[in-house]
Design a protein around this motif. Sequence first.
Motif, PDB file in Angstrom:
ATOM      1  N   PHE A   8     -53.237  60.906 -21.548  1.00  0.00           N
ATOM      2  CA  PHE A   8     -52.466  59.671 -21.435  1.00  0.00           C
ATOM      3  C   PHE A   8     -52.660  58.815 -22.684  1.00  0.00           C
ATOM      4  O   PHE A   8     -53.763  58.612 -23.170  1.00  0.00           O
ATOM      5  N   TRP A  36     -40.559  55.361 -17.584  1.00  0.00           N
ATOM      6  CA  TRP A  36     -41.103  55.048 -16.259  1.00  0.00           C
ATOM      7  C   TRP A  36     -41.906  56.202 -15.684  1.00  0.00           C
ATOM      8  O   TRP A  36     -42.938  56.008 -15.050  1.00  0.00           O
ATOM      9  N   PHE A  87     -60.141  52.572 -13.650  1.00  0.00           N
ATOM     10  CA  PHE A  87     -59.936  51.156 -13.345  1.00  0.00           C
ATOM     11  C   PHE A  87     -58.560  50.938 -12.727  1.00  0.00           C
ATOM     12  O   PHE A  87     -58.354  50.014 -11.970  1.00  0.00           O
ATOM     13  N   LEU A  88     -57.597  51.805 -13.049  1.00  0.00           N
ATOM     14  CA  LEU A  88     -56.259  51.635 -12.481  1.00  0.00           C
ATOM     15  C   LEU A  88     -56.255  51.849 -10.977  1.00  0.00           C
ATOM     16  O   LEU A  88     -55.316  51.484 -10.291  1.00  0.00           O
ATOM     17  N   PHE A  95     -51.902  49.702  -5.027  1.00  0.00           N
ATOM     18  CA  PHE A  95     -51.355  50.280  -6.244  1.00  0.00           C
ATOM     19  C   PHE A  95     -50.663  51.609  -5.956  1.00  0.00           C
ATOM     20  O   PHE A  95     -49.636  51.922  -6.561  1.00  0.00           O
ATOM     21  N   ILE A  98     -47.293  50.814  -4.851  1.00  0.00           N
ATOM     22  CA  ILE A  98     -46.432  50.382  -5.957  1.00  0.00           C
ATOM     23  C   ILE A  98     -45.964  51.594  -6.772  1.00  0.00           C
ATOM     24  O   ILE A  98     -44.789  51.736  -7.095  1.00  0.00           O
ATOM     25  N   ARG A 142     -27.265  45.564   1.559  1.00  0.00           N
ATOM     26  CA  ARG A 142     -27.932  46.718   0.988  1.00  0.00           C
ATOM     27  C   ARG A 142     -27.483  48.014   1.665  1.00  0.00           C
ATOM     28  O   ARG A 142     -27.407  49.073   1.036  1.00  0.00           O
ATOM     29  N   TRP A 162     -41.922  42.518 -15.949  1.00  0.00           N
ATOM     30  CA  TRP A 162     -43.339  42.300 -15.649  1.00  0.00           C
ATOM     31  C   TRP A 162     -44.202  43.010 -16.693  1.00  0.00           C
ATOM     32  O   TRP A 162     -45.132  42.430 -17.244  1.00  0.00           O
ATOM     33  N   LEU A 163     -43.857  44.270 -16.965  1.00  0.00           N
ATOM     34  CA  LEU A 163     -44.664  45.057 -17.900  1.00  0.00           C
ATOM     35  C   LEU A 163     -44.680  44.393 -19.285  1.00  0.00           C
ATOM     36  O   LEU A 163     -45.731  44.254 -19.907  1.00  0.00           O
ATOM     37  N   CYS A 183     -51.998  38.869 -15.132  1.00  0.00           N
ATOM     38  CA  CYS A 183     -51.143  39.662 -14.268  1.00  0.00           C
ATOM     39  C   CYS A 183     -50.387  38.762 -13.292  1.00  0.00           C
ATOM     40  O   CYS A 183     -49.188  38.951 -13.053  1.00  0.00           O
ATOM     41  N   TYR A 187     -46.411  38.335 -13.177  1.00  0.00           N
ATOM     42  CA  TYR A 187     -45.748  38.656 -11.907  1.00  0.00           C
ATOM     43  C   TYR A 187     -44.918  37.452 -11.422  1.00  0.00           C
ATOM     44  O   TYR A 187     -43.752  37.593 -11.049  1.00  0.00           O
ATOM     45  N   LEU A 191     -41.211  39.517 -11.166  1.00  0.00           N
ATOM     46  CA  LEU A 191     -40.916  40.152  -9.881  1.00  0.00           C
ATOM     47  C   LEU A 191     -41.071  39.247  -8.657  1.00  0.00           C
ATOM     48  O   LEU A 191     -40.384  39.441  -7.647  1.00  0.00           O
ATOM     49  N   VAL A 199     -45.733  40.241   0.477  1.00  0.00           N
ATOM     50  CA  VAL A 199     -45.959  41.123  -0.684  1.00  0.00           C
ATOM     51  C   VAL A 199     -46.600  40.306  -1.817  1.00  0.00           C
ATOM     52  O   VAL A 199     -47.574  40.739  -2.451  1.00  0.00           O
ATOM     53  N   VAL A 203     -50.270  41.374  -3.340  1.00  0.00           N
ATOM     54  CA  VAL A 203     -50.496  41.821  -4.720  1.00  0.00           C
ATOM     55  C   VAL A 203     -51.316  40.802  -5.510  1.00  0.00           C
ATOM     56  O   VAL A 203     -52.130  41.171  -6.350  1.00  0.00           O
ATOM     57  N   PHE A 216     -58.651  47.476 -20.260  1.00  0.00           N
ATOM     58  CA  PHE A 216     -57.217  47.805 -20.317  1.00  0.00           C
ATOM     59  C   PHE A 216     -56.854  48.345 -21.695  1.00  0.00           C
ATOM     60  O   PHE A 216     -56.176  49.362 -21.829  1.00  0.00           O
TER      61      PHE A 216
END
Length: 259
Positions: A8, A36, A87-88, A95, A98, A142, A162-163, A183, A187, A191, A199, A203, A216
Amino acid sequence: MAASESDFNLKVVLVSFKQCLNEAEEVQLDHYLAGWRGLVRCVGETSARRQALLATVPGRSRQAALCPEDGGGVPCPEVSAYTPHRFLNSLGAIFSFISKDVATKVQIMEGLCGGPGREHYSTLQSMVAYEVGHKLVDLERRARYPDSGCRTVLRLHRALRWLQLFLEGLRTSPEDASTATLCTESYNASLAAFHPWIVRRAVTVAFCTLPARRAFLEAMNVGPPEQAVEMLSEALPFIERVYSISQKLYAEHALLGLP
Ligand SMILES: CCCCCCCC/C=C\CCCCCCCC(=O)N[C@@H](COP(=O)(O)O)[C@H](O)/C=C/CCCCCCCCCCCCC
């Protein structure tokens, strides 16, 4: 990009977003989805592999397998050996949820991009023109077209914001900045407006378990933290460009609120 746990490298993933735009500044969906896929594969597989391993280690609960620096108890080498970016996993079940949500959306798009109407799904622009032109999106409910390309990409598009904000926060913040704060701020500025209270609450609590900024930057796997910061300076403008082009497109077609 084949982002296995061991190779990675965030730079390689972010290059997909750089490659997204063609000469006409259209967003090419294959690169967009590759970006993604790279993000989710890394964190999703790591998370799933870890959980599978935990299930096989007698007497080990998730908490017991956490390393002391994660705030947990006794280290669990059987599991840690498979989690270079462990750590993720600190977000645990939330997570996983998500990453599964993103993976499902990527799969929906893969189905459309490889399906009978594939010629309409080469770029975001052609997709919007096709789906809007053929009334394949429902602006009110929807239920009618739950898996349209427009509504599915819209969710990824919001997440891309967000990213971008989160990585920008990591890049520009001081060494001792709180990642939970970074974060939460990213957020809330992206989002959160589209998620129900429950939610948002879940989060935001989970963000408190995030590791330090340095961890990170190291997990990006592009060298020491200073190099990671430099890589982000180069890569983030491309993400920003992809985001603003998509945002403009969705705004022009009044699609930003698609249910
Ligand atoms: C060393 C590298 C660090 C960077 C790693 C980044 C990994 C990025 C992976 C995922 C990013 C978050 C993607 C969030 C997508 C949310 C899409 C969404 O809004 N889905 C909701 C609506 O879907 P529909 O029902 O309308 O189809 C769905 O309800 C999901 C709700 C839960 C979303 C929670 C979002 C939390 C955002 C922040 C993620 C923090 C991850 C931190 C990881 C380090």
